[in-house]
Design an enzyme around this catalytic site. Structure first.
Site, PDB file in Angstrom:
ATOM      1  N   CYS A   1       4.269   9.189 -33.692  1.00  0.00           N
ATOM      2  CA  CYS A   1       3.889   9.947 -34.775  1.00  0.00           C
ATOM      3  C   CYS A   1       3.896  11.623 -34.286  1.00  0.00           C
ATOM      4  O   CYS A   1       3.044  11.751 -33.549  1.00  0.00           O
ATOM      5  CB  CYS A   1       2.452   9.716 -35.458  1.00  0.00           C
ATOM      6  SG  CYS A   1       1.767  10.726 -36.806  1.00  0.00           S
TER       7      CYS A   1
ATOM      8  N   ASP B   1       4.469   4.546 -33.333  1.00  0.00           N
ATOM      9  CA  ASP B   1       4.925   3.933 -34.555  1.00  0.00           C
ATOM     10  C   ASP B   1       5.875   2.834 -34.013  1.00  0.00           C
ATOM     11  O   ASP B   1       6.697   3.069 -33.237  1.00  0.00           O
ATOM     12  CB  ASP B   1       5.670   4.824 -35.625  1.00  0.00           C
ATOM     13  CG  ASP B   1       4.586   5.795 -36.062  1.00  0.00           C
ATOM     14  OD1 ASP B   1       3.623   5.518 -36.320  1.00  0.00           O
ATOM     15  OD2 ASP B   1       5.004   7.002 -36.079  1.00  0.00           O
TER      16      ASP B   1
END
Length: 155
Positions: free
Chosen positions: A53, A60
């Site tokens: 992120c 992620d």
């Protein structure tokens, strides 16, 4: 076309290669398509794709599916693996990661058609699915469904 001709320009295959620190530094390689003139689909699946992120630095995770109809070129799979792995420490939103991968492959390969599905696992309770393709899917080549169901959680 001989095997030596196809692989002669590759710089990563068959050699120890470090993971690129950034997608921009990653070298994507291509080889001539030995079946040029035959219309067929190629699929790469990366069920453990990771990036960061850009705001929090937290990881992620996504399941990527890349389909393409080659024209004159094929992507060399080791270079694709290294390219995808280079996102591991790269901060970008889901949409940016998915679309930039699709666009870079389309630019490199000049395929008849390409699509990528980025099926991102939830963060903050919201999964995000991102899709990019270079044009309408050809009707006369078998291109299976990507087979990744929408996120359902425990339900």
């Amino acid at each position: 076309m001989s095997r030596d001709d196809i692989y002669s320009g590759l710089t990563q295959l068959g050699k120890a290669t470090e993971i690129p620190s950034d997608p921009e530094q990653a070298v994507l390689e291509r080889v001539p398509n030995p079946q040029a003139g035959t219309r067929y689909a190629v699929r790469f699946t990366a069920p453990e794709f990771t990036s960061l992120c850009p705001m929090t630095g937290q990881p992620d995770f996504a399941h990527l599916v890349i389909d393409y109809l080659p024209a004159g070129w094929l992507v060399e799979s080791k270079s694709l693996k290294l390219y995808l792995t280079s996102f591991r420490n790269h901060g970008a939103f889901h949409e940016d990661c998915t679309v930039s991968i699709g666009r870079r492959l389309a630019e490199l390969l000049e395929p008849e058609w390409l699509r990528i599905g980025g099926y991102w696992y939830p963060r903050g309770g919201i999964p995000i699915d991102v899709f990019y393709q270079t044009g309408p899917a050809p009707a006369d080549v078998w291109i299976p469904d990507q087979g990744v169901p929408s996120y359902r959680g425990r339900g």
